[in-house]
Motif scaffolding. Structure first.
Motif, PDB file in Angstrom:
ATOM      1  N   UNK A  42      44.110  38.749  32.024  1.00 49.94           N
ATOM      2  CA  UNK A  42      42.710  38.712  31.656  1.00 49.94           C
ATOM      3  C   UNK A  42      42.744  37.978  30.240  1.00 49.94           C
ATOM      4  N   UNK A  43      43.626  38.183  29.250  1.00 51.96           N
ATOM      5  CA  UNK A  43      43.444  37.639  28.098  1.00 51.96           C
ATOM      6  C   UNK A  43      43.946  36.280  28.051  1.00 51.96           C
ATOM      7  N   UNK A  44      44.889  35.858  29.195  1.00 49.82           N
ATOM      8  CA  UNK A  44      45.045  34.560  29.366  1.00 49.82           C
ATOM      9  C   UNK A  44      44.147  33.545  30.335  1.00 49.82           C
ATOM     10  N   UNK A  45      42.830  34.435  30.776  1.00 45.25           N
ATOM     11  CA  UNK A  45      41.888  33.835  31.268  1.00 45.25           C
ATOM     12  C   UNK A  45      42.309  33.211  32.783  1.00 45.25           C
ATOM     13  N   UNK A  46      43.225  34.057  33.393  1.00 43.96           N
ATOM     14  CA  UNK A  46      43.462  33.665  34.750  1.00 43.96           C
ATOM     15  C   UNK A  46      43.197  35.147  35.726  1.00 43.96           C
ATOM     16  N   UNK A  47      41.938  34.831  36.413  1.00 50.05           N
ATOM     17  CA  UNK A  47      41.281  35.792  37.133  1.00 50.05           C
ATOM     18  C   UNK A  47      41.968  36.187  38.498  1.00 50.05           C
ATOM     19  N   UNK A  48      42.242  35.194  39.176  1.00 52.42           N
ATOM     20  CA  UNK A  48      42.968  35.443  40.468  1.00 52.42           C
ATOM     21  C   UNK A  48      44.190  36.301  40.250  1.00 52.42           C
ATOM     22  N   UNK A  49      45.006  36.038  39.415  1.00 49.23           N
ATOM     23  CA  UNK A  49      46.364  36.884  39.185  1.00 49.23           C
ATOM     24  C   UNK A  49      45.998  38.321  38.449  1.00 49.23           C
ATOM     25  N   UNK A  50      45.011  38.215  37.845  1.00 48.70           N
ATOM     26  CA  UNK A  50      44.386  39.402  37.194  1.00 48.70           C
ATOM     27  C   UNK A  50      43.850  40.422  38.391  1.00 48.70           C
ATOM     28  N   UNK A  51      43.434  40.096  39.319  1.00 52.27           N
ATOM     29  CA  UNK A  51      42.675  40.754  40.298  1.00 52.27           C
ATOM     30  C   UNK A  51      44.051  41.375  41.161  1.00 52.27           C
ATOM     31  N   UNK A  52      44.824  40.404  41.480  1.00 50.50           N
ATOM     32  CA  UNK A  52      46.003  40.688  42.483  1.00 50.50           C
ATOM     33  C   UNK A  52      46.927  41.901  41.885  1.00 50.50           C
ATOM     34  N   UNK A  53      47.069  41.619  40.520  1.00 48.35           N
ATOM     35  CA  UNK A  53      48.118  42.565  39.793  1.00 48.35           C
ATOM     36  C   UNK A  53      47.252  43.855  39.632  1.00 48.35           C
ATOM     37  N   UNK A  54      45.949  43.944  39.482  1.00 48.42           N
ATOM     38  CA  UNK A  54      45.459  45.233  39.251  1.00 48.42           C
ATOM     39  C   UNK A  54      45.295  45.951  40.409  1.00 48.42           C
ATOM     40  N   UNK A  55      45.109  45.151  41.624  1.00 47.43           N
ATOM     41  CA  UNK A  55      45.199  46.070  42.839  1.00 47.43           C
ATOM     42  C   UNK A  55      46.551  46.546  43.150  1.00 47.43           C
ATOM     43  N   UNK A  56      47.745  45.806  42.823  1.00 49.30           N
ATOM     44  CA  UNK A  56      48.963  46.355  42.895  1.00 49.30           C
ATOM     45  C   UNK A  56      49.091  47.514  42.164  1.00 49.30           C
ATOM     46  N   UNK A  57      48.706  47.618  40.846  1.00 52.85           N
ATOM     47  CA  UNK A  57      48.692  48.641  39.998  1.00 52.85           C
ATOM     48  C   UNK A  57      48.125  50.001  40.511  1.00 52.85           C
ATOM     49  N   UNK A  58      46.936  49.846  41.057  1.00 56.42           N
ATOM     50  CA  UNK A  58      46.167  50.850  41.593  1.00 56.42           C
ATOM     51  C   UNK A  58      46.828  51.457  42.971  1.00 56.42           C
TER      52      UNK A  58
END
Length: 182
Positions: free
Chosen positions: A100-116
């Motif tokens: 999110x800090x690097x403004x990459x929304x797609x990767x942030x969404x995928x990685x947050x779902x993996x974390x969940x």
């Protein structure tokens, strides 16, 4: 002897139920008394864990691994897998924040779902065995952190991640750069 049909008489735990054990009253004639002389002559079986304590010069400590209950291998595997799932969830949560800090929304969404998913797997594994239940609090905290991060990352506005040319900014923006025309 445990009667399986009797009602539960204690609090229930996640691992087992405490059952009522039927007993009968003992009359005065049924009591048996053992004379003290016979108690002194009883045979004491040697305990290898306590051999070190016989010597008064030795350090009075007992290795807890020798007196604890042996753990089945599957409990250790669940414990280690729960730890691994927690570490995965924490690392993926940190990666989502960095994305999110690097403004990459797609990767942030995928990685947050993996974390969940990692957080929920850690909680479910920690509930499955008594040994893994020691880290249940940490697993719940990891899952809550992953859930909070996923909720924030997945609901961020899309325009935060778009790179727009300064001339495409709305006219009311205070940060609109001046265009010098020659």
């Amino acid at each position: 002897m445990v009667d399986d049909e009797s009602p539960i008489t204690g609090h229930t735990t996640a691992l087992r139920r405490i059952k009522y054990v039927p007993s009968h009253e003992v009359s005065k004639g049924e009591l048996a008394s053992i004379p003290p002389a016979e108690l002194e002559q009883q045979v004491h079986l040697p305990n290898p864990a306590m051999d070190e304590l016989i010597d008064p010069e030795s350090i009075p400590a007992v290795d807890p691994t020798e007196i604890g209950l042996p753990r089945p291998r599957r409990h250790r595997i669940r414990y280690r897998l729960a730890q691994l799932a927690m570490m995965t969830a924490l690392a993926a949560t940190a990666a989502a924040v960095v994305s999110v800090a690097l403004a990459d929304r797609l990767i942030a969404n995928i990685v947050s779902i993996i974390a969940l998913v990692g957080g929920f797997v850690a909680v479910s594994l920690a509930l499955r065995s008594r040994m893994a239940s020691r880290i249940l609090g940490y697993a719940i905290a990891t899952c809550a952190l992953a859930s909070l991060t996923a909720a924030i990352v997945l609901t961020l506005p899309r325009h935060w991640f778009e790179d727009r040319h300064p001339e495409e900014l709305p006219p009311a923006a205070d940060v609109r750069p001046r265009v010098v025309q020659n």
